[in-house]
Structures are given as C-alpha cells and as structure tokens.
Design an enzyme around this catalytic site. Structure first.
Site, short mmCIF file in Angstrom:
data_model
loop_
_atom_site.label_atom_id
_atom_site.label_comp_id
_atom_site.label_asym_id
_atom_site.label_seq_id
_atom_site.Cartn_x
_atom_site.Cartn_y
_atom_site.Cartn_z
CG HIS A 217 4.45 0.66 3.83
ND1 HIS A 217 5.32 1.41 4.59
CD2 HIS A 217 4.81 0.88 2.53
CE1 HIS A 217 6.18 2.02 3.79
NE2 HIS A 217 5.88 1.73 2.53
CG ASP B 203 5.42 -0.39 7.36
OD1 ASP B 203 5.86 -1.25 6.56
OD2 ASP B 203 5.32 0.82 7.07
CB SER C 98 7.18 4.43 1.37
OG SER C 98 7.96 3.26 1.28
#
Length: 283
Positions: free
Chosen positions: A260, A227, A151
């Site tokens: 995620h 996600d 991320s």
C-alpha cells in the site's frame, strides 16, 4: 484569497511549488503543491491532473515520494496535490487521536454532523474552491482536467469524477477505498462526518454512485496483491462488479507483490500519467 508561494524549486525543467491560501470553505489556511512543467514556464496554458492523497498524508507525500515530475514535464501536465483535511487552531480532531478520522482524514466529504461541519468541507474545497484558485493564479487549462488518488484519495478521485460528469477527461486510482459503505474506515468516517443515515452516505461511495446511475467513460485502478488493507478495507471486487453491471470499462490491474506504500505508487505513476495524457489529448 490569493495564494502565497511558500517554496519553489527547479525540477526537470519545470518548477515545484508549495502554496498556501485562506480557504472560505474550510475557514482555515490550506496548503497545496503544484508542479508547473517546462511548457507552463514558457507561457503555455497546460492540462491539470489532480492527485488526492490518503490517510495521514499532506500535500507533501505525493510531491516528494511519487517521482511524478519527470513524466509530467515530458507530457506537459500541471500536477496539483492538495492537503487531505483542514488544519489549525480550532479544527477538531478525533478525540482518541486515531489516524483514520479527523486531521489528515477528511475523506473528501462535506461534513454535516457537529463539530465537523464548520471546517470539514473537503468536497466543496476540491470540487469548487481550489480549482477556481488554480485557474486564476496558475497556467492551468480547466477545460482539460484529470483526477487520480491513493487509498482514501482514490475514493475521493472516483467519487468526485462520478459526481461531476464531463469535468474530468480521465480518472484513475491506486488502491482506492472502493466502497466506504462496506468497510471499517468508511463506516467510521461517514457516520462521524454525516451521521447515521446511510442513505446520505451513498454520494460518497463509488460503487453506490455507479449503482445509482453515475457514469464516467472509463477507469484505471492499480491494486497491489500484498496490500495489507486489501480484503478488509479496499475491496476492488465491489467496484469491478458495479462497473461490469453498468458497462463502465474498468482496467483493474492486480499487481503481484505490491503493498500500500508510495513505493507502489512510484512504480506505476508513469502509467497513470500517460493514461491521463492520452485522454486529455482527445479533449
């Protein structure tokens, strides 16, 4: 300043450590985790793979949740996981205590805007200070390095590798923020840390760096299709287009049903470590 070992635990024949040191770059105490594989405990100097974590994380998230130590022990890789921002008394935080700016959200930049510029120097910390410390105090071969992240940390890994050609034999990312110039997380962070001049933001945007001529040999990215941040924040199609135009081989794997979380990372971290080991073996 020398690092103090805060904890150590035997793990897959190696040793998981958490360390603390005083950082000249951030002006604070900084913590990082380091997994020493069995080969390092036996006296060998081993390759290093850096893992940069995402928003709200510390050095603990990857260390505890990813399950990377077993494969690192097999492959003989030293894993280093830094914190994601400076912390401590006098370090400013987002006035509204938002999760995506301030503490836990350093975005791997050297801030130039006040009040952030004094302490938020994560780029220099990751690119210069921490490697020098690791090379001096751990059995790390800094001629053999890989870098990966998740991320915000995926953004960090990509941009650091692109800005330092030849330093890293491999770069990979899990669900990276591919273009901070073009997503709400990035626009908030870069405007806050760097000010309104968008031209100054380009060195912290992987797609912009590639457009401006930066190159790496190849990139591995895994992105979950479930996600929740995919469309608004991550935008892997922008990285895909930039790499395609620049001729950079990009392995972009869209993983059906994954989100995620660290469950996603734990499912695929072995692939990434083997990707790194294969490229480190060529150096």
């Amino acid at each position: 300043m020398a690092a103090e070992i805060l904890s150590r635990a035997r793990c897959f024949g190696g040793e998981q450590r958490v360390l603390r040191h005083r950082s000249a770059e951030t002006g604070t105490e900084m913590r990082f985790a380091a997994y020493l594989p069995p080969q390092a405990l036996d006296g060998a100097t081993v390759p290093v793979v850096w893992f940069l974590a995402g928003l709200t994380c510390t050095e603990e998230n990857f260390t505890v949740k990813a399950g990377a130590q077993r494969v690192a022990a097999e492959l003989g890789l030293l894993l280093v996981a830094p914190d994601t921002s400076p912390r401590g008394e006098g370090v400013p935080d987002d006035p509204e205590k938002a999760y995506d700016f301030g503490l836990g959200a350093g975005f791997y930049v050297d801030a130039t805007a006040q009040p952030w510029a004094t302490h938020y120097r994560m780029r220099s910390y990751i690119e210069r200070e921490l490697p020098a410390l690791v090379g001096a105090e751990l059995p790390a071969d800094l001629e053999q390095q890989g870098i990966m992240g998740h991320s915000m940390g995926g953004h960090g890994a990509l941009t650091i590798a692109l800005r330092n050609p030849g330093r890293y034999a491999a770069v990979s990312a899990f669900a990276p923020i591919c273009s901070p110039l073009r997503c709400p997380w990035g626009e908030k962070a870069l405007s806050g840390y760097l000010g309104p001049d968008r031209a100054a933001w380009r060195e912290y945007d992987a797609t912009a760096l590639i457009e401006d001529g930066a190159r790496v040999p190849d990139i591995l990215v895994d992105q979950g299709t479930a996600d929740g941040f995919l469309e608004a924040q991550l935008k892997p199609e922008l990285l895909e287009a930039a790499c395609g135009k620049a001729g950079i081989p990009l392995t972009l794997r869209r993983q059906e049903g994954y989100d995620h979380s660290y469950f996603f990372i734990a499912s695929l971290v072995e692939d990434h470590l083997r990707w790194h080991a294969a490229r480190l073996a060529r150096t």
